[in-house]
Every structure is written in structure tokens, then in C-alpha cells.
Design an enzyme around this catalytic site. Structure first.
Site, PDB file in Angstrom:
ATOM      1  N   GLU A  48       0.855  -1.209   0.000  1.00 36.16           N
ATOM      2  CA  GLU A  48       0.000   0.000   0.000  1.00 36.16           C
ATOM      3  C   GLU A  48       0.881   1.246   0.000  1.00 36.16           C
ATOM      4  O   GLU A  48       0.583   2.232  -0.677  1.00 36.16           O
ATOM      5  CB  GLU A  48      -0.945   0.000   1.209  1.00 36.16           C
ATOM      6  CG  GLU A  48      -1.971  -1.115   1.191  1.00 36.16           C
ATOM      7  CD  GLU A  48      -2.760  -1.189  -0.111  1.00 36.16           C
ATOM      8  OE1 GLU A  48      -3.197  -0.143  -0.616  1.00 36.16           O
ATOM      9  OE2 GLU A  48      -2.913  -2.307  -0.642  1.00 36.16           O
ATOM     10  N   TRP A  77       1.705   1.870  -3.428  1.00 31.43           N
ATOM     11  CA  TRP A  77       0.727   2.646  -4.210  1.00 31.43           C
ATOM     12  C   TRP A  77       0.968   4.142  -4.014  1.00 31.43           C
ATOM     13  O   TRP A  77       0.753   4.950  -4.918  1.00 31.43           O
ATOM     14  CB  TRP A  77      -0.709   2.283  -3.805  1.00 31.43           C
ATOM     15  CG  TRP A  77      -1.200   1.074  -4.532  1.00 31.43           C
ATOM     16  CD1 TRP A  77      -1.272  -0.198  -4.058  1.00 31.43           C
ATOM     17  CD2 TRP A  77      -1.687   1.023  -5.894  1.00 31.43           C
ATOM     18  NE1 TRP A  77      -1.774  -1.039  -5.035  1.00 31.43           N
ATOM     19  CE2 TRP A  77      -2.038  -0.309  -6.166  1.00 31.43           C
ATOM     20  CE3 TRP A  77      -1.861   1.980  -6.902  1.00 31.43           C
ATOM     21  CZ2 TRP A  77      -2.544  -0.718  -7.408  1.00 31.43           C
ATOM     22  CZ3 TRP A  77      -2.366   1.582  -8.138  1.00 31.43           C
ATOM     23  CH2 TRP A  77      -2.701   0.246  -8.376  1.00 31.43           C
ATOM     24  N   TRP A 118     -20.352  13.582 -19.297  1.00 30.32           N
ATOM     25  CA  TRP A 118     -20.773  13.714 -17.891  1.00 30.32           C
ATOM     26  C   TRP A 118     -22.122  14.413 -17.820  1.00 30.32           C
ATOM     27  O   TRP A 118     -22.403  15.314 -18.614  1.00 30.32           O
ATOM     28  CB  TRP A 118     -19.744  14.544 -17.092  1.00 30.32           C
ATOM     29  CG  TRP A 118     -18.353  13.991 -17.134  1.00 30.32           C
ATOM     30  CD1 TRP A 118     -17.273  14.542 -17.749  1.00 30.32           C
ATOM     31  CD2 TRP A 118     -17.907  12.770 -16.538  1.00 30.32           C
ATOM     32  NE1 TRP A 118     -16.170  13.733 -17.578  1.00 30.32           N
ATOM     33  CE2 TRP A 118     -16.527  12.645 -16.840  1.00 30.32           C
ATOM     34  CE3 TRP A 118     -18.511  11.764 -15.788  1.00 30.32           C
ATOM     35  CZ2 TRP A 118     -15.759  11.569 -16.411  1.00 30.32           C
ATOM     36  CZ3 TRP A 118     -17.754  10.693 -15.355  1.00 30.32           C
ATOM     37  CH2 TRP A 118     -16.394  10.604 -15.672  1.00 30.32           C
ATOM     38  N   ASN A 151     -10.896   3.116   3.076  1.00 31.74           N
ATOM     39  CA  ASN A 151     -10.522   2.951   1.667  1.00 31.74           C
ATOM     40  C   ASN A 151     -11.588   2.205   0.853  1.00 31.74           C
ATOM     41  O   ASN A 151     -11.910   2.601  -0.267  1.00 31.74           O
ATOM     42  CB  ASN A 151      -9.184   2.231   1.559  1.00 31.74           C
ATOM     43  CG  ASN A 151      -8.771   2.038   0.113  1.00 31.74           C
ATOM     44  OD1 ASN A 151      -8.638   3.001  -0.630  1.00 31.74           O
ATOM     45  ND2 ASN A 151      -8.603   0.793  -0.309  1.00 31.74           N
ATOM     46  N   TRP A 209     -15.277  12.967 -12.373  1.00 34.91           N
ATOM     47  CA  TRP A 209     -14.464  12.576 -11.210  1.00 34.91           C
ATOM     48  C   TRP A 209     -13.771  13.777 -10.562  1.00 34.91           C
ATOM     49  O   TRP A 209     -13.485  13.777  -9.364  1.00 34.91           O
ATOM     50  CB  TRP A 209     -13.428  11.508 -11.589  1.00 34.91           C
ATOM     51  CG  TRP A 209     -12.412  11.949 -12.622  1.00 34.91           C
ATOM     52  CD1 TRP A 209     -12.512  11.832 -13.970  1.00 34.91           C
ATOM     53  CD2 TRP A 209     -11.149  12.589 -12.381  1.00 34.91           C
ATOM     54  NE1 TRP A 209     -11.396  12.346 -14.582  1.00 34.91           N
ATOM     55  CE2 TRP A 209     -10.532  12.814 -13.648  1.00 34.91           C
ATOM     56  CE3 TRP A 209     -10.463  12.977 -11.239  1.00 34.91           C
ATOM     57  CZ2 TRP A 209      -9.283  13.428 -13.778  1.00 34.91           C
ATOM     58  CZ3 TRP A 209      -9.215  13.586 -11.366  1.00 34.91           C
ATOM     59  CH2 TRP A 209      -8.650  13.811 -12.623  1.00 34.91           C
ATOM     60  N   TRP A 225      -8.706   8.857  -7.626  1.00 33.36           N
ATOM     61  CA  TRP A 225      -9.932   9.202  -8.352  1.00 33.36           C
ATOM     62  C   TRP A 225      -9.828   8.763  -9.807  1.00 33.36           C
ATOM     63  O   TRP A 225     -10.782   8.244 -10.381  1.00 33.36           O
ATOM     64  CB  TRP A 225     -10.227  10.708  -8.235  1.00 33.36           C
ATOM     65  CG  TRP A 225     -11.001  11.000  -6.987  1.00 33.36           C
ATOM     66  CD1 TRP A 225     -10.497  11.371  -5.773  1.00 33.36           C
ATOM     67  CD2 TRP A 225     -12.429  10.900  -6.806  1.00 33.36           C
ATOM     68  NE1 TRP A 225     -11.506  11.512  -4.861  1.00 33.36           N
ATOM     69  CE2 TRP A 225     -12.712  11.236  -5.470  1.00 33.36           C
ATOM     70  CE3 TRP A 225     -13.487  10.562  -7.642  1.00 33.36           C
ATOM     71  CZ2 TRP A 225     -14.005  11.238  -4.948  1.00 33.36           C
ATOM     72  CZ3 TRP A 225     -14.780  10.570  -7.133  1.00 33.36           C
ATOM     73  CH2 TRP A 225     -15.031  10.903  -5.805  1.00 33.36           C
TER      74      TRP A 225
HETATM   75  C1  LIG Z   1     -11.334   8.019  -4.292  1.00 35.92           C
HETATM   76  C2  LIG Z   1     -10.123   7.838  -3.379  1.00 35.92           C
HETATM   77  C3  LIG Z   1      -9.446   8.950  -2.895  1.00 35.92           C
HETATM   78  C4  LIG Z   1      -8.319   8.796  -2.073  1.00 35.92           C
HETATM   79  N1  LIG Z   1      -7.670   9.917  -1.610  1.00 35.92           N
HETATM   80  C5  LIG Z   1      -6.558   9.768  -0.849  1.00 35.92           C
HETATM   81  C6  LIG Z   1      -5.860  10.910  -0.362  1.00 35.92           C
HETATM   82  O1  LIG Z   1      -6.203  12.063  -0.632  1.00 35.92           O
HETATM   83  N2  LIG Z   1      -4.772  10.698   0.445  1.00 35.92           N
HETATM   84  C7  LIG Z   1      -4.342   9.445   0.746  1.00 35.92           C
HETATM   85  O2  LIG Z   1      -3.350   9.307   1.461  1.00 35.92           O
HETATM   86  N3  LIG Z   1      -4.966   8.352   0.270  1.00 35.92           N
HETATM   87  C8  LIG Z   1      -6.060   8.470  -0.504  1.00 35.92           C
HETATM   88  N4  LIG Z   1      -6.711   7.348  -0.952  1.00 35.92           N
HETATM   89  C9  LIG Z   1      -6.109   6.017  -0.714  1.00 35.92           C
HETATM   90  C10 LIG Z   1      -6.563   5.297   0.568  1.00 35.92           C
HETATM   91  O3  LIG Z   1      -7.969   5.311   0.655  1.00 35.92           O
HETATM   92  C11 LIG Z   1      -5.990   5.895   1.842  1.00 35.92           C
HETATM   93  O4  LIG Z   1      -4.599   6.076   1.713  1.00 35.92           O
HETATM   94  C12 LIG Z   1      -6.237   4.986   3.038  1.00 35.92           C
HETATM   95  O5  LIG Z   1      -7.622   4.780   3.207  1.00 35.92           O
HETATM   96  C13 LIG Z   1      -5.656   5.621   4.278  1.00 35.92           C
HETATM   97  O6  LIG Z   1      -5.928   4.833   5.404  1.00 35.92           O
HETATM   98  P1  LIG Z   1      -4.739   4.097   6.155  1.00 35.92           P
HETATM   99  O7  LIG Z   1      -3.617   5.031   6.402  1.00 35.92           O
HETATM  100  O8  LIG Z   1      -5.339   3.426   7.342  1.00 35.92           O
HETATM  101  O9  LIG Z   1      -4.315   3.024   5.061  1.00 35.92           O
HETATM  102  P2  LIG Z   1      -3.410   1.706   5.175  1.00 35.92           P
HETATM  103  O10 LIG Z   1      -4.192   0.586   4.606  1.00 35.92           O
HETATM  104  O11 LIG Z   1      -2.872   1.540   6.525  1.00 35.92           O
HETATM  105  O12 LIG Z   1      -2.234   2.020   4.129  1.00 35.92           O
HETATM  106  C14 LIG Z   1      -0.969   2.550   4.520  1.00 35.92           C
HETATM  107  C15 LIG Z   1      -0.618   3.768   3.680  1.00 35.92           C
HETATM  108  O13 LIG Z   1      -0.480   3.408   2.316  1.00 35.92           O
HETATM  109  C16 LIG Z   1      -0.908   4.484   1.483  1.00 35.92           C
HETATM  110  N5  LIG Z   1      -2.034   4.032   0.659  1.00 35.92           N
HETATM  111  C17 LIG Z   1      -2.977   3.116   0.970  1.00 35.92           C
HETATM  112  N6  LIG Z   1      -3.815   2.934  -0.075  1.00 35.92           N
HETATM  113  C18 LIG Z   1      -3.394   3.763  -1.050  1.00 35.92           C
HETATM  114  C19 LIG Z   1      -3.847   4.031  -2.376  1.00 35.92           C
HETATM  115  N7  LIG Z   1      -4.888   3.391  -2.923  1.00 35.92           N
HETATM  116  N8  LIG Z   1      -3.177   4.948  -3.101  1.00 35.92           N
HETATM  117  C20 LIG Z   1      -2.111   5.582  -2.609  1.00 35.92           C
HETATM  118  N9  LIG Z   1      -1.624   5.366  -1.352  1.00 35.92           N
HETATM  119  C21 LIG Z   1      -2.264   4.468  -0.593  1.00 35.92           C
HETATM  120  C22 LIG Z   1      -1.374   5.598   2.403  1.00 35.92           C
HETATM  121  O14 LIG Z   1      -0.302   6.510   2.563  1.00 35.92           O
HETATM  122  C23 LIG Z   1      -1.670   4.854   3.683  1.00 35.92           C
HETATM  123  O15 LIG Z   1      -1.559   5.660   4.833  1.00 35.92           O
HETATM  124  C24 LIG Z   1      -7.860   7.489  -1.752  1.00 35.92           C
HETATM  125  C25 LIG Z   1      -8.555   6.375  -2.247  1.00 35.92           C
HETATM  126  C26 LIG Z   1      -9.675   6.549  -3.041  1.00 35.92           C
HETATM  127  C27 LIG Z   1     -10.390   5.331  -3.552  1.00 35.92           C
END
Ligand SMILES: Cc1cc2nc3c(=O)[nH]c(=O)nc-3n(C[C@H](O)[C@H](O)[C@H](O)COP(=O)(O)OP(=O)(O)OC[C@H]3O[C@@H](n4cnc5c(N)ncnc54)[C@H](O)[C@@H]3O)c2cc1C
Length: 467
Positions: A269, A272, A300, A335, A353, A376
Site C-alpha cells: 500500500e 501505491w 458527464w 478505503n 471525477w 480518483w
Molecule cells: C477516491 C479515493 C481517494 C483517495 N484519496 C486519498 C488521499 O487524498 N490521500 C491518501 O493518502 N490516500 C487516498 N486514498 C487512498 C486510501 O484510501 C488511503 O490512503 C487509506 O484509506 C488511508 O488509510 P490508512 O492510512 O489506514 O491506510 P493503510 O491501509 O494503513 O495504508 C498505509 C498507507 O499506504 C498508502 N495508501 C494506501 N492505499 C493507497 C492508495 N490506494 N493509493 C495511494 N496510497 C495508498 C497511504 O499513505 C496509507 O496511509 C484514496 C482512495 C480513493 C479510492
């Protein structure tokens, strides 16, 4: 001769494992830490991002004070403030950690040149990412990766671990401090539920990581999809403001006593996040332009009333509404629910979006210039390695699948407390005695669905075909 060094804090609000600070500690007779709120450059944080940052600045200032230092806070153009401050304190160098938005890169390049032209050193470091966005390239094309899996494989082959620097115990102070504006106030916006339990700042970041690695990571690969479970790290706002380095997270994860699968999935993650930053660096208009150009012609609908209903969490689809209300109350959304809510806006309502991206930018504490836009675009199907457009999440089925007991949904949509199972996620199918008994009056206490799922799905597929 003076060996004063200015450390310019930006998106790296921490003392631990901070390469710019470390470089200054090694050679300065005095360190002048500064944060500049420069509204003329870069995408400005939304309401919740700003709240987090301002709270974090106070924590950073307290941590600096505990080491005999302090944070100088100024507002205005960094390109003017830094050279003037360097003259004022007789600095021999200014150091900072890099950011990757194009206009910030351009500004920083200019600042570096102007400082050097005046005989002042200027050095930047990588404090935000495991790898620089230009460092991991595809062997076949020589350019950046467009697909995540080979990108992350290449990252792992390079080695995720690097040397870390602990926070310095003391920081050398100048004989007299330059002026500072007062740090901004940090009142949480009134709609926000303080029970969200956020603890902005470096200590909060380390506490979140420790709680996750000692208790909550177990079964991460599966449980991370369940919004009612405390099964993710909640490190995202901390990472957004650089309160913890990804290298520190890698090191602690690799040293933790956890199942290998869970650790690998968690680090992926973070992968990502790296991938999103690589996309942002190579596609500066990531928040404005579809990576797949054909989507620019997408028809749209952009109905303003439906967009408002989505923002308020009143679409009539409980799992979508729960997510949108979680966002408003806590500045966060799980997420899995982000994906469902975003897909609903784009595909069921046919709203561009970019409208959703802007709303998340405004409301998320973790609103991130790379992760938000890349995610997005991923959901919309127009991004790199994106979900195919025709994958349309069914909001009636996603609820029972990921929140079977309704614990998450009822936290944010308590007016449906009396419903359970599949009915909770399709209240219009509930028998009238069940609705009456639960004091649920559809259209009054909870809305009817603003679109019919099957019809909306067919319409979305039709629109996609027209591309
Ligand atoms: C529509 C949409 C918008 C989002 N906007 C953001 C945003 O503005 N900022 C943001 O940090 N994340 C965003 N995410 C990705 C993800 O939802 C969050 O990073 C995650 O929910 C944060 O919770 P966590 O720290 O407990 O995640 P964990 O599952 O603990 O993941 C650890 C870290 O990995 C990174 N990460 C996890 N998933 C993703 C992902 N899909 N893409 C990029 N990095 C990721 C984050 O830095 C996160 O803190 C978005 C996802 C979607 C679907």
C-alpha cells in the site's frame, strides 16, 4: 565565520529521519527552522488538510523547543522570504526536503539558483518517498512504469530499506532569533467529530504505527477491507504531512513480529503511494486531466442537486451515505468505502471525477496531491493501471459484503438502526411494519434512492460505449 543553516520545513513536519535536518545538524553552528505558508505556489490545502497542518506545526514547534530551538513561521512568497532571511541571519546554507508538484519544483529550482547566485548554499533531499519518482524506471521503455505490479517489483528489487536518522537530542540555536508570526490557530471545524481520535504530529504518527504493528495488522490482507474493523494503520494524514518517513515505516514493519503476508501487503500500500507520486511527477496535471485522453470526451451529466446529495450523504444508498458522512464527521473515509462512494458518483450519477476529487480535497485530513488524484482517476477508469470503466460497484451488494453486521453503516446512518442484513442496504425493500417499527419514513427520515441502480448501471455502460 558563521555556520548558520536555515532548515525549511515543508511537507516533512518531523525531526525523526529527516534528511534535510540531518544534513544541517552535521555542519551547522546554529540552525534556524522555518515554515513558510506560501499561498502563491502549489495546491493549497483544503479545510481539513489545513487544520491538520496547523496542528502539526504546533507539535513541531514544541518538539523543537524541547531541543533548545523553535519554529519561525512566516506567510508570503518563499522566493522572497528565504533569501531575505538568509541575509538577515548570515546563513551559509538553506536546506529542505523535496516536493513533487510541478509548480513547487519550478519555484524551488528558482530559489536554489537565486540563493547560489548570492553565495549561499542550497541543498534539497528526499525525505518523502522511498524512491525518487525518476529513480524507478522500466527496463523495456527506460521511462516510468504505467502499471503498479512491475513498478513495485522493481522497487523491491532495489531494496526498500535505507539508513535512518534518529531525531537529534539537541539543536544549536543562534544568539538571537529572527522574527516569527504567531502560529495559526487550530480550532477544528465545527462540523467535525473530535472523537475521530486524531493526534496530528510526529508523536501521533509513531503511536499510530506502533498500535498498528503490535495489535491491528493481524489479518491485514483481508481485514483491511472491513470498514468496521480497526484494521488499517490510519497513517495517511501523518504521511501526507511528513510526520513520519516511509523509510521509518518500512524499517519498523520489517522488524515487527508479524505474519509476512500482512507486512508485505501493508508495504505494497505504501507502494501505491510511491506509484501515485511517480504519476504526479510525470503528469503534473494529474488532478485536472485524464491520463487516458479519450475520457476527456466523456458525456458527464453533472447534475448539481445529485452532487449535493452525494456530498451530504443523502443518496438513499446507505453504504455510500455512511462513507460520505464519515468523511464530514471525521475528515477520513475507509478505503473500501472511498472506492464505493467515488464509483457511485462517477458511474451511477455520471458526475465528472474531478468534482469528487475536489470535495475529497476539501474534506479529507489526508488529502494528498498525488494519492487523491491518482485514486480518483483509478476509480474513474481513466488513470494508470485503473479499474476498468465497466467495473461498477453495486452499492446494494457492497454493504452486506464488507459491513455484514451494519456496524459501520449504522454508526453514520443511525436512522436505519432498526434494519439489518441485506435490507439495511436497500431500505426501500423493507416491509412496511419493519419500517414503521423502526420509525423510518422513507422520503422523510431517510431518502429514497436518487437513482435506480440497474437503470444507472445501464446508463453508465451506454455512456462509456459512446466514447
Ligand atoms: C477516491 C479515493 C481517494 C483517495 N484519496 C486519498 C488521499 O487524498 N490521500 C491518501 O493518502 N490516500 C487516498 N486514498 C487512498 C486510501 O484510501 C488511503 O490512503 C487509506 O484509506 C488511508 O488509510 P490508512 O492510512 O489506514 O491506510 P493503510 O491501509 O494503513 O495504508 C498505509 C498507507 O499506504 C498508502 N495508501 C494506501 N492505499 C493507497 C492508495 N490506494 N493509493 C495511494 N496510497 C495508498 C497511504 O499513505 C496509507 O496511509 C484514496 C482512495 C480513493 C479510492
Amino acid at each position: 565565520m558563521s555556520q548558520h543553516i536555515i532548515v525549511w520545513f515543508r511537507q516533512d513536519l518531523r525531526l525523526d529521519d529527516n534528511p534535510a535536518l540531518e544534513s544541517a545538524v552535521n555542519s551547522a553552528s546554529a540552525i534556524i527552522p522555518i515554515y513558510i505558508d506560501d499561498e502563491t505556489c502549489g495546491r493549497q490545502p483544503g479545510t481539513m488538510g489545513r487544520w491538520w497542518r496547523d496542528a502539526s506545526l504546533r507539535k513541531l514547534n514544541a518538539a523543537l523547543k524541547a531541543r533548545g530551538s523553535r519554529l519561525i513561521y512566516r506567510t508570503g512568497k518563499a522566493a522572497q522570504i528565504l533569501p531575505a532571511l538568509a541575509q538577515e541571519v548570515g546563513a551559509k546554507a538553506v536546506v529542505w526536503n523535496r516536493q513533487y508538484e510541478a509548480d513547487i519544483v519550478a519555484r524551488d529550482t528558482d530559489i536554489k539558483k537565486s540563493l547560489k547566485d548570492s553565495g549561499i548554499d542550497a541543498e534539497s533531499s528526499n525525505g518523502a518517498l522511498l524512491f525518487e519518482p525518476w529513480e524507478v524506471t522500466s527496463k523495456s521503455t527506460g521511462g516510468p512504469f504505467k502499471v503498479f505490479t512491475p513498478f513495485w517489483r522493481a522497487c523491491r528489487a532495489l531494496g526498500l530499506k535505507r539508513a535512518l536518522w534518529d531525531a537529534p537530542a539537541k539543536l544549536p540555536a543562534p544568539d538571537s532569533w529572527p522574527d516569527s508570526a504567531p502560529l495559526p490557530a487550530t480550532d477544528a471545524p465545527s462540523h467535525m467529530d473530535r472523537l475521530g481520535g486524531w493526534q496530528p504530529g510526529e508523536d501521533g504518527a509513531r503511536a499510530a504505527l506502533s498500535l498498528f504493528l503490535t495489535q491491528n495488522i493481524r489479518g491485514y490482507a483481508e481485514r483491511r477491507n472491513l470498514p468496521a474493523e480497526p484494521a488499517t494503520s490510519r497513517l495517511s494524514p501523518h504521511l501526507r504531512w511528513g510526520e513520519i518517513s516511509p523509510a521509518r515505516i518500512v524499517s519498523e514493519t520489517k522488524n515487527a513480529d508479524i505474519a509476512a503476508d500482512d507486512g508485505d501487503k501493508f508495504l505494497a500500500e505504501l507502494g501505491w503511494r510511491e506509484f501515485s507520486y511517480q504519476l504526479l511527477y510525470h503528469n503534473p496535471a494529474l488532478s485536472e486531466t485524464c491520463l487516458q485522453e479519450k475520457f476527456e470526451a466523456f458525456p458527464w451529466r453533472n447534475d448539481p442537486h445529485e452532487l449535493e446529495a452525494w456530498k451530504r450523504g443523502e443518496t438513499g444508498y446507505p453504504i455510500v451515505d455512511a462513507g460520505m458522512r464519515e468523511l464530514r464527521r471525521t475528515g477520513y473515509m475507509h478505503n473500501r468505502v472511498r472506492m464505493i462512494a467515488a464509483s457511485f458518483l462517477i458511474k451511477h450519477l455520471l458526475v465528472d471525477w474531478r468534482e469528487g476529487e475536489k470535495w475529497f480535497w476539501e474534506c479529507l485530513v489526508d488529502a494528498d496531491p498525488a494519492n487523491n488524484s491518482a485514486s480518483w482517476q483509478w476509480v474513474a477508469g481513466c488513470g494508470a493501471d485503473a479499474a476498468p470503466y465497466f467495473r461498477i460497484f453495486n452499492p446494494i451488494l457492497q454493504g452486506p459484503k464488507f459491513d455484514a453486521d451494519g456496524v459501520y453503516t449504522k454508526t453514520y446512518v443511525p436512522e436505519l438502526n432498526a434494519l439489518s442484513g441485506k435490507t439495511l442496504y436497500a431500505p426501500w425493500t423493507a416491509k412496511s411494519d419493519m419500517l414503521d417499527g423502526g420509525q423510518i419514513a422513507l422520503g422523510e427520515t431517510y431518502p429514497y434512492p436518487i437513482v435506480n441502480h440497474e437503470a444507472a448501471r445501464a446508463r453508465a455502460l451506454e455512456s462509456f460505449k459512446s466514447l
